[in-house]
Design an enzyme around this catalytic site. Structure first.
Site, PDB file in Angstrom:
ATOM      1  N   GLY A   1      36.843  65.707   8.644  1.00  0.00           N
ATOM      2  CA  GLY A   1      36.082  66.910   8.310  1.00  0.00           C
ATOM      3  C   GLY A   1      36.481  68.039   9.232  1.00  0.00           C
TER       4      GLY A   1
ATOM      5  N   TYR B   1      43.775  56.602   1.970  1.00  0.00           N
ATOM      6  CA  TYR B   1      43.964  57.996   2.358  1.00  0.00           C
ATOM      7  C   TYR B   1      43.129  58.460   3.560  1.00  0.00           C
ATOM      8  CZ  TYR B   1      43.662  63.073   2.213  1.00  0.00           C
ATOM      9  OH  TYR B   1      43.671  64.387   2.557  1.00  0.00           O
TER      10      TYR B   1
ATOM     11  N   CYS C   1      33.009  62.849   6.340  1.00  0.00           N
ATOM     12  CA  CYS C   1      32.558  63.195   7.689  1.00  0.00           C
ATOM     13  C   CYS C   1      32.946  62.133   8.700  1.00  0.00           C
ATOM     14  CB  CYS C   1      31.053  63.361   7.693  1.00  0.00           C
ATOM     15  SG  CYS C   1      30.538  64.733   6.677  1.00  0.00           S
TER      16      CYS C   1
ATOM     17  N   ASN D   1      27.526  59.921   7.860  1.00  0.00           N
ATOM     18  CA  ASN D   1      28.722  59.886   7.026  1.00  0.00           C
ATOM     19  C   ASN D   1      28.391  59.036   5.808  1.00  0.00           C
ATOM     20  OD1 ASN D   1      31.893  58.106   7.231  1.00  0.00           O
ATOM     21  ND2 ASN D   1      31.303  59.755   5.892  1.00  0.00           N
ATOM     22  N   GLY D   2      28.494  59.638   4.641  1.00  0.00           N
ATOM     23  CA  GLY D   2      28.183  58.917   3.423  1.00  0.00           C
ATOM     24  C   GLY D   2      27.450  59.821   2.462  1.00  0.00           C
TER      25      GLY D   2
HETATM   26  P1  AMP Z   1      45.690  66.934  -5.961  1.00  0.00           P
HETATM   27  O1  AMP Z   1      46.554  68.115  -5.776  1.00  0.00           O
HETATM   28  O2  AMP Z   1      44.291  67.344  -6.351  1.00  0.00           O
HETATM   29  O3  AMP Z   1      46.266  65.909  -6.903  1.00  0.00           O
HETATM   30  O4  AMP Z   1      45.540  66.263  -4.527  1.00  0.00           O
HETATM   31  C1  AMP Z   1      46.155  65.056  -4.210  1.00  0.00           C
HETATM   32  C2  AMP Z   1      46.343  64.932  -2.739  1.00  0.00           C
HETATM   33  O5  AMP Z   1      45.144  65.227  -2.028  1.00  0.00           O
HETATM   34  C3  AMP Z   1      46.706  63.507  -2.357  1.00  0.00           C
HETATM   35  O6  AMP Z   1      48.080  63.362  -2.272  1.00  0.00           O
HETATM   36  C4  AMP Z   1      46.054  63.299  -1.011  1.00  0.00           C
HETATM   37  O7  AMP Z   1      46.973  63.608   0.022  1.00  0.00           O
HETATM   38  C5  AMP Z   1      44.937  64.274  -1.008  1.00  0.00           C
HETATM   39  N1  AMP Z   1      43.652  63.627  -1.287  1.00  0.00           N
HETATM   40  C6  AMP Z   1      43.376  62.619  -2.107  1.00  0.00           C
HETATM   41  N2  AMP Z   1      42.057  62.368  -2.153  1.00  0.00           N
HETATM   42  C7  AMP Z   1      41.491  63.248  -1.326  1.00  0.00           C
HETATM   43  C8  AMP Z   1      40.163  63.529  -0.945  1.00  0.00           C
HETATM   44  N3  AMP Z   1      39.130  62.884  -1.490  1.00  0.00           N
HETATM   45  N4  AMP Z   1      39.962  64.513  -0.044  1.00  0.00           N
HETATM   46  C9  AMP Z   1      40.994  65.218   0.448  1.00  0.00           C
HETATM   47  N5  AMP Z   1      42.259  65.044   0.086  1.00  0.00           N
HETATM   48  C10 AMP Z   1      42.513  64.064  -0.778  1.00  0.00           C
END
Ligand code: AMP
Length: 490
Positions: free
Chosen positions: A47, A264, A21, A122-123
């Site tokens: 978000g 990220y 968030c 947020n948290g």
């Molecule tokens: P996946 O397809 O599940 O391996 O998603 C990996 C990708 O999701 C990464 O390359 C990031 O761009 C993105 N990502 C990583 N962590 C998060 C997160 N907690 N929330 C949203 N996107 C994420």
């Protein structure tokens, strides 16, 4: 913020985890609501499913909450006109599905003994389920299904406290977990960061008036200047005349900022703890090139999250950097991918290969992280289809092997690819010629440390190391390892 009773895992079947968030607050500003809408727009990456703003004119409170992006609701001047007053707070969140959804959209508002009070969080509180049950046993009636509401009920019961700030402190002394909060009373905006400072929160100034935002990009958009980060464990009260009072009411603990914000979550144009997120990501790419270099023709980022690390990698490896994958920026929320069949196309809606830069090339592909691996599989397939001769995947973080309980929505351990597979198994599954992750010490070097301090780690890195710095009260040992029960993060 967590939801106690989500109708489904927030991960659902989507191929990506969701973001957390974003919070924003301003006081002493004639156009508080529109400034808040702008601030939230800049924090939209934190978000995308719901947004809310609460304002006050010093007497009455006004609230607007909606599903969707900030601009879907708050670009409308009639909506903003309803949000009267010179103080405002706002929140962007990822939401669960189902009918409870609007009740959970923040900021939450309650009439307490001292007057109106709104809160944006947020948290993730780690003992909220337990506290909620105790409160219900003692007669509290809950309206929403988020952990944040627990804070309001604890405040309502803090009858020995004489001021709103004392009530808030009394409530927060009973909670554990991660929180960056922005609250609104009829004559103040209050910001708080949990004692470990897991989530970010910054203080800025606009024409002398104080502003709070999750990230500095939320200040930039309204022309506010950064004054400083709110310190871990700090509670700050902003007044209409520009005065800022600072308190440190909690027992001090070691600071454990979430290192994944650098990898990220945060926007690359934000500064967190006086470090440029972009520069950290570029250094991560450089570390990765030093640790896992390989002969190749070109470095290609997975856009957008892999871009700064890929630039760093290319610079350190002295290789060309090219945009071999182009992202369509008009694909956003998952609800435009309603069926499984369409959702499966997700990455194709979002990414398209730039064939001329890939054909017959030995490609180093850089992405920020692998969660379930779904994105990597699709992207690699796309790059190969476009004619790449070799594909070497370099991941700008260590393997994600543990869920987050402090505000990031990661899947349960069994769904995290790196948690259940060896490097070689992952390489085969993703279909690359080589695969490498950044080491934990490489990550620490990129954020400016000599190495990870094992006794007292400088950051929260539990997703990579399993070292959870804050208590996990609501989770049984089994849940800690596997699935969080009924928790939805924010
Ligand atoms: P996946 O397809 O599940 O391996 O998603 C990996 C990708 O999701 C990464 O390359 C990031 O761009 C993105 N990502 C990583 N962590 C998060 C997160 N907690 N929330 C949203 N996107 C994420």
């Amino acid at each position: 913020m967590v939801d106690f009773f989500p109708s489904a895992s927030r991960f659902g079947d989507a191929d990506k985890p969701r973001e957390e968030c974003g919070v924003f607050g301003i006081i002493g500003c004639e156009t508080a609501a529109s400034h808040t809408a702008l601030g939230l727009h800049a924090l939209q990456h934190r978000g995308q499913e719901a947004v809310g703003i609460v304002t006050t004119d010093g007497d009455r409170f006004f609230a607007e909450r909606a599903l969707g992006l900030v601009g879907d609701t708050f670009a409308d001047s009639t909506v903003l006109a309803r949000l009267k007053g010179s103080a405002a707070i706002g929140h962007v969140r990822y939401a669960t599905t189902g009918e409870t959804i609007l009740r959970n959209v923040q900021p939450l508002f309650a009439e307490l003994a001292f007057g109106g009070f709104a809160i944006a969080h947020n948290g993730n509180l780690t003992n909220a389920l337990k506290l909620r049950q105790q409160l219900i046993d003692n007669g509290s009636l809950f309206q929403a299904t988020t952990d944040t509401e627990v804070i309001i009920h604890l405040m309502a019961r803090a009858q020995n406290a004489s001021t709103v700030v004392e009530r808030l402190i009394a409530a927060l002394k009973q909670v554990t977990g991660a929180y960056s909060l922005i609250c609104l009373t009829k004559d103040s905006v209050i910001g708080v960061r949990d004692p470990a400072g897991v989530r970010p929160l910054v203080l800025g100034r606009l024409d002398g008036k104080p502003v709070l935002a999750s990230e500095t990009c939320g200040l930039d958009i309204i022309g506010a200047t950064l004054e400083r980060d709110i310190s871990p464990g700090e509670l700050i009260v902003l007044h209409t005349d520009g005065r800022v009072e600072s308190f440190f009411p909690f027992d001090a603990v070691a600071s454990r900022f979430c290192v994944f914000e650098y990898i990220y979550f945060a926007r690359p144009d934000s500064d967190l703890n006086e470090k440029s997120v972009y520069a950290v990501r570029r250094r991560i790419g450089m570390e990765l090139a030093h640790e896992a270099g390989i002969n190749a023709d070109v470095v290609i980022p997975v856009p957008d999250s892999g871009v700064p690390a890929a630039i760093g990698y290319a610079q350190a490896a002295n290789l060309p950097f090219e945009l071999g994958i182009i992202r369509n920026h008009y694909v956003g929320r998952t609800f435009i991918e309603p069926t499984d069949q369409i959702r499966h196309l997700g990455v194709k809606l979002k990414h398209n290969p730039n064939r001329a830069e890939l054909k017959d090339k030995r490609v180093i592909l850089v992405d920020d992280s692998i969660v379930r691996g779904t994105t990597s599989v699709k992207i690699v397939d796309m790059v190969r289809q476009a004619g790449a001769k070799e594909v070497h995947l370099r991941i700008a973080s260590p393997p994600t092997i543990n869920p987050c309980f402090y505000g990031i929505d990661t899947p349960s351990k069994e769904k995290l690819l790196a948690s259940n597979h060896t490097l070689e198994e992952m390489r085969k599954y993703i279909g690359v010629d080589s695969l490498a992750f950044l080491s934990v010490d490489g990550l620490y070097r990129a954020v400016g440390e000599a190495k990870r301090n094992k006794e007292m780690p400088q950051y929260c890195d539990a997703c990579f190391t399993g070292d959870y710095p804050l208590p996990l009260v609501d989770m049984t040992p089994e849940q800690k390892g596997k699935k969080r029960k009924a928790l939805l993060h924010c």
